[in-house]
Design an enzyme around this catalytic site. Structure first.
Site, PDB file in Angstrom:
ATOM      1  N   LEU A  39       0.843  -1.195   0.000  1.00 50.10           N
ATOM      2  CA  LEU A  39       0.000   0.000   0.000  1.00 50.10           C
ATOM      3  C   LEU A  39       0.882   1.251   0.000  1.00 50.10           C
ATOM      4  O   LEU A  39       2.084   1.174   0.223  1.00 50.10           O
ATOM      5  CB  LEU A  39      -0.893  -0.014   1.247  1.00 50.10           C
ATOM      6  CG  LEU A  39      -1.849  -1.213   1.363  1.00 50.10           C
ATOM      7  CD1 LEU A  39      -2.546  -1.213   2.723  1.00 50.10           C
ATOM      8  CD2 LEU A  39      -2.898  -1.191   0.239  1.00 50.10           C
ATOM      9  N   GLY A 183      15.632  17.501 -17.047  1.00 51.44           N
ATOM     10  CA  GLY A 183      14.538  18.096 -16.265  1.00 51.44           C
ATOM     11  C   GLY A 183      15.058  18.630 -14.940  1.00 51.44           C
ATOM     12  O   GLY A 183      15.571  17.859 -14.124  1.00 51.44           O
ATOM     13  N   GLU A 190      16.492  16.611  -6.899  1.00 50.90           N
ATOM     14  CA  GLU A 190      16.681  15.795  -5.692  1.00 50.90           C
ATOM     15  C   GLU A 190      17.506  14.550  -6.021  1.00 50.90           C
ATOM     16  O   GLU A 190      18.482  14.230  -5.340  1.00 50.90           O
ATOM     17  CB  GLU A 190      15.322  15.394  -5.104  1.00 50.90           C
ATOM     18  CG  GLU A 190      14.591  16.571  -4.472  1.00 50.90           C
ATOM     19  CD  GLU A 190      13.218  16.206  -3.913  1.00 50.90           C
ATOM     20  OE1 GLU A 190      12.893  15.000  -3.803  1.00 50.90           O
ATOM     21  OE2 GLU A 190      12.456  17.130  -3.579  1.00 50.90           O
ATOM     22  N   GLU A 206      17.973  21.353 -18.965  1.00 48.00           N
ATOM     23  CA  GLU A 206      16.635  21.926 -18.778  1.00 48.00           C
ATOM     24  C   GLU A 206      16.259  22.744 -20.015  1.00 48.00           C
ATOM     25  O   GLU A 206      17.051  23.540 -20.501  1.00 48.00           O
ATOM     26  CB  GLU A 206      16.621  22.793 -17.510  1.00 48.00           C
ATOM     27  CG  GLU A 206      15.406  23.669 -17.316  1.00 48.00           C
ATOM     28  CD  GLU A 206      14.089  22.926 -17.247  1.00 48.00           C
ATOM     29  OE1 GLU A 206      13.971  21.973 -16.480  1.00 48.00           O
ATOM     30  OE2 GLU A 206      13.165  23.314 -17.995  1.00 48.00           O
ATOM     31  N   HIS A 446      14.771  31.319  20.558  1.00 49.99           N
ATOM     32  CA  HIS A 446      16.098  31.718  20.086  1.00 49.99           C
ATOM     33  C   HIS A 446      17.129  30.724  20.606  1.00 49.99           C
ATOM     34  O   HIS A 446      17.058  30.346  21.771  1.00 49.99           O
ATOM     35  CB  HIS A 446      16.441  33.121  20.603  1.00 49.99           C
ATOM     36  CG  HIS A 446      17.824  33.547  20.234  1.00 49.99           C
ATOM     37  ND1 HIS A 446      18.150  33.932  18.949  1.00 49.99           N
ATOM     38  CD2 HIS A 446      18.986  33.604  20.963  1.00 49.99           C
ATOM     39  CE1 HIS A 446      19.441  34.243  18.911  1.00 49.99           C
ATOM     40  NE2 HIS A 446      19.967  34.047  20.115  1.00 49.99           N
TER      41      HIS A 446
HETATM   42  C1  LIG Z   1      10.720  10.554  -6.913  1.00 54.47           C
HETATM   43  C2  LIG Z   1       9.491  11.273  -6.410  1.00 54.47           C
HETATM   44  C3  LIG Z   1       9.571  12.077  -5.290  1.00 54.47           C
HETATM   45  C4  LIG Z   1       8.457  12.732  -4.821  1.00 54.47           C
HETATM   46  N1  LIG Z   1       8.584  13.497  -3.707  1.00 54.47           N
HETATM   47  C5  LIG Z   1       7.506  14.124  -3.220  1.00 54.47           C
HETATM   48  C6  LIG Z   1       7.601  14.880  -2.019  1.00 54.47           C
HETATM   49  O1  LIG Z   1       8.668  14.977  -1.414  1.00 54.47           O
HETATM   50  N2  LIG Z   1       6.490  15.493  -1.558  1.00 54.47           N
HETATM   51  C7  LIG Z   1       5.297  15.413  -2.217  1.00 54.47           C
HETATM   52  O2  LIG Z   1       4.320  15.991  -1.757  1.00 54.47           O
HETATM   53  N3  LIG Z   1       5.176  14.695  -3.354  1.00 54.47           N
HETATM   54  C8  LIG Z   1       6.244  14.045  -3.859  1.00 54.47           C
HETATM   55  N4  LIG Z   1       6.115  13.291  -4.978  1.00 54.47           N
HETATM   56  C9  LIG Z   1       4.792  13.225  -5.641  1.00 54.47           C
HETATM   57  C10 LIG Z   1       3.872  12.265  -4.879  1.00 54.47           C
HETATM   58  O3  LIG Z   1       4.457  10.990  -4.841  1.00 54.47           O
HETATM   59  C11 LIG Z   1       2.520  12.221  -5.562  1.00 54.47           C
HETATM   60  O4  LIG Z   1       2.012  13.531  -5.707  1.00 54.47           O
HETATM   61  C12 LIG Z   1       1.534  11.400  -4.735  1.00 54.47           C
HETATM   62  O5  LIG Z   1       1.996  10.084  -4.567  1.00 54.47           O
HETATM   63  C13 LIG Z   1       0.164  11.381  -5.404  1.00 54.47           C
HETATM   64  O6  LIG Z   1      -0.704  10.646  -4.607  1.00 54.47           O
HETATM   65  P1  LIG Z   1      -1.989   9.939  -5.223  1.00 54.47           P
HETATM   66  O7  LIG Z   1      -2.628   9.233  -4.076  1.00 54.47           O
HETATM   67  O8  LIG Z   1      -2.778  10.903  -5.995  1.00 54.47           O
HETATM   68  O9  LIG Z   1      -1.420   8.865  -6.274  1.00 54.47           O
HETATM   69  P2  LIG Z   1      -0.319   7.728  -6.183  1.00 54.47           P
HETATM   70  O10 LIG Z   1       0.554   7.895  -5.020  1.00 54.47           O
HETATM   71  O11 LIG Z   1       0.313   7.691  -7.528  1.00 54.47           O
HETATM   72  O12 LIG Z   1      -1.146   6.410  -5.942  1.00 54.47           O
HETATM   73  C14 LIG Z   1      -2.001   5.871  -6.903  1.00 54.47           C
HETATM   74  C15 LIG Z   1      -2.173   4.394  -6.627  1.00 54.47           C
HETATM   75  O13 LIG Z   1      -3.233   3.899  -7.432  1.00 54.47           O
HETATM   76  C16 LIG Z   1      -2.910   2.593  -7.861  1.00 54.47           C
HETATM   77  N5  LIG Z   1      -3.697   2.278  -9.057  1.00 54.47           N
HETATM   78  C17 LIG Z   1      -3.675   2.927 -10.245  1.00 54.47           C
HETATM   79  N6  LIG Z   1      -4.587   2.386 -11.089  1.00 54.47           N
HETATM   80  C18 LIG Z   1      -5.171   1.371 -10.404  1.00 54.47           C
HETATM   81  C19 LIG Z   1      -6.191   0.440 -10.738  1.00 54.47           C
HETATM   82  N7  LIG Z   1      -6.811   0.456 -11.915  1.00 54.47           N
HETATM   83  N8  LIG Z   1      -6.518  -0.473  -9.802  1.00 54.47           N
HETATM   84  C20 LIG Z   1      -5.926  -0.496  -8.583  1.00 54.47           C
HETATM   85  N9  LIG Z   1      -4.973   0.373  -8.219  1.00 54.47           N
HETATM   86  C21 LIG Z   1      -4.605   1.291  -9.111  1.00 54.47           C
HETATM   87  C22 LIG Z   1      -1.426   2.707  -8.150  1.00 54.47           C
HETATM   88  O14 LIG Z   1      -0.836   1.420  -8.170  1.00 54.47           O
HETATM   89  C23 LIG Z   1      -0.948   3.572  -6.988  1.00 54.47           C
HETATM   90  O15 LIG Z   1      -0.542   2.790  -5.900  1.00 54.47           O
HETATM   91  C24 LIG Z   1       7.210  12.591  -5.475  1.00 54.47           C
HETATM   92  C25 LIG Z   1       7.111  11.764  -6.600  1.00 54.47           C
HETATM   93  C26 LIG Z   1       8.231  11.115  -7.058  1.00 54.47           C
HETATM   94  C27 LIG Z   1       8.104  10.222  -8.252  1.00 54.47           C
END
Ligand SMILES: Cc1cc2nc3c(=O)[nH]c(=O)nc-3n(C[C@H](O)[C@H](O)[C@H](O)COP(=O)(O)OP(=O)(O)OC[C@H]3O[C@@H](n4cnc5c(N)ncnc54)[C@H](O)[C@@H]3O)c2cc1C
Length: 467
Positions: A39, A183, A190, A206, A446
């Protein structure tokens, strides 16, 4: 007979799992479908958490190698055990993903493993193992929280080995001699920082003329020079147009201002953003509307075009951030329960976890100008902050923007040590509609880094003390 739920949440990322818990708190019978075995979605498995674990570990390594001498701590023979660093990162991830599983149990949320497909507005089919029959979940409402996936470049297609996304960059088994990052957003900088600290020669390419283009312009420039000092090389206004594999890695053709040149690298990390992910979901088929960028369209209560189906997080418009996703999930579910859930999009902090860190909340100067607002600006450098001096980390500073007429804080931008923590106070101030004077009057311990925020607030009225 189908299982019957009040709410089926699709996706267990920060948006999905938080919504599921809030819905259970509100008395709903909830199922959460996740196609992976763990999860937590992108954030916990291949995003925020593993990247921060590696950033923290690599920072310790870089400090031990060079950063402690100034404190009179001499460390000799510092070596990298990359396998141990990666194993620790995985332990952090495992602890947190298992934590979500425990929270599901505690809140009596049914965890369903498999790929969800919408059959109708009130039925979700879940395919687990291919040999197993699909399970059907009948439900009053559906919340789509399927998140996002790394966006690729046609000119640099991912191969998972030499042309990689952030997912692979979090699990490399050796330090690439040369890493080309395409990018200069948060993820590229990071992960570029992680590998530069561990010994890679990192070049960041970039397309635009500045790094972190959505953040404060001046602070972006300061961050760029701080990263340059750490050994990263930048090629701005440059695009990557072709990649060829070589024995040692890749040869990437770059173009800038009509000129073309070649850059050799062991690995190229493509970090040009993420795309909303709703593949295999069957959402279009049941009538859910999408925008031109493949994001699900929603109204202010997160209702899609199909009654009973909601969507939140990375799969809808807005900044792709874990906390934005969480807040939208809570607001969506509270609306379902007849409450007045609300997300204040003017108070969503955004952080780049480099060193120094760059954090912002609220408006930039450009945003304020676009909205026709006149601002008073207060600034304060960490070079004049006592705690930053003790830490030996004095790069950057705080900038506060307040409305010239009302003094209400419109935006705060911080480049410096632990900006990610300090920005929380600024977010609270904006959420409460505080004035710069309110922050200036607040007693700050402080010596602490947040005193720089107070001094910037004093600076709005041109009465900073320590500068
Ligand atoms: C390298 C990296 C670093 C990041 N660092 C940060 C940070 O420091 N701070 C921050 O705020 N954000 C960060 N982010 C962004 C952050 O991870 C996302 O904004 C966030 O996870 C989005 O949450 P979400 O719940 O919308 O989707 P997700 O976390 O993408 O979760 C979606 C879930 O849905 C599941 N799913 C999709 N389709 C189906 C289906 N049909 N059936 C069942 N399950 C399904 C997927 O498997 C997944 O587990 C980072 C992202 C990356 C890649």
């Amino acid at each position: 007979m189908a299982d019957q739920f009040d709410l089926v949440v699709i996706g267990s990322g920060p948006g999905g799992y938080t919504s599921a818990i809030r819905a259970a708190q509100l008395g709903m019978r909830v199922a959460c479908v996740e196609k992976y075995d763990t999860l937590g979605g992108t954030c916990l498995n291949v995003g925020c958490i593993p990247s921060k674990a590696l950033l923290d570990s690599s920072e310790h390594f870089a400090e031990a190698r060079e950063g402690l001498k100034v404190h009179g701590v001499l460390v000799q023979g510092v070596q990298l055990d990359l396998a141990a660093m990666m194993a620790r990162k995985q332990r952090v991830v495992r602890g947190l993903t298992q934590g979500v599983a425990s929270l599901f149990k505690k809140n009596k949320i049914e965890r369903v493993t498999g790929t969800a497909r919408l059959v109708s507005a009130h039925e979700v089919a879940v395919q687990g193992e291919p040999a197993e029959p699909a399970r059907t979940l009948a439900t009053e409402r559906i919340l789509i929280a399927t998140g996002s996936k790394p966006a690729g470049l046609k000119t640099l297609p991912f191969d998972g080995e030499r042309v990689i996304s952030s997912t692979e960059a979090l699990s490399l088994t050796s330090v690439p001699e040369r890493l080309l990052v395409v990018g200069a957003g948060a993820i590229g900088l990071e992960l570029g920082s992680v590998w530069a600290r561990l010994g890679s020669r990192v070049t960041v390419v970039e397309l635009l003329d500045r790094i972190v283009p959505t953040m404060d312009h001046g602070m972006g420039k300061q961050l760029q020079s701080a990263l340059k000092k750490q050994g990263l090389t930048f090629r701005l206004e440059t695009s990557a147009t072709k990649v060829e594999r070589t024995d040692a890695g890749v040869r990437v053709t770059l173009e800038s201002k009509g000129e073309s040149f070649v850059e050799e690298a062991s690995i190229v990390l493509v970090a040009v953003g993420r795309r909303a992910y709703a593949d295999e979901l069957g959402a279009r088929e049941v009538g859910v509307a999408f925008d031109e960028r493949g994001r699900i369209t929603v109204d202010p209560h997160f209702r899609t075009s199909v009654p009973g189906i909601y969507a939140i997080g990375d799969v809808i418009a807005g900044p792709m951030l874990a906390h934005k996703s969480e807040e939208e999930g809570v607001a969506a579910v509270e609306h379902m329960a007849g409450q007045g859930g609300h997300v204040n999009y003017d108070a969503i902090p955004n952080v780049v976890y480099t060193w120094p860190e760059l954090a912002s909340v609220g408006m930039s100067e450009e945003d304020a100008a676009r909205r026709g607002l006149t601002v008073q600006i207060g600034t304060f450098p960490f070079a004049a902050n006592a705690r930053a001096k003790c830490l030996g980390s004095t790069e950057g500073g705080v900038k506060m923007l307040a409305d010239a007429g009302t003094d209400r804080i419109l935006g705060v931008h911080i480049l410096g040590p632990r900006a990610s923590d300090i920005i929380a106070e600024a977010a609270l101030a904006i959420e409460y509609g505080a004035s710069s004077e309110d922050v200036a009057h607040t007693v700050h311990a402080h010596p602490t880094l947040p005193e720089a925020l107070k001094e910037a607030a004093l600076g709005v009225a041109k009465r900073s003390i320590n500068i």
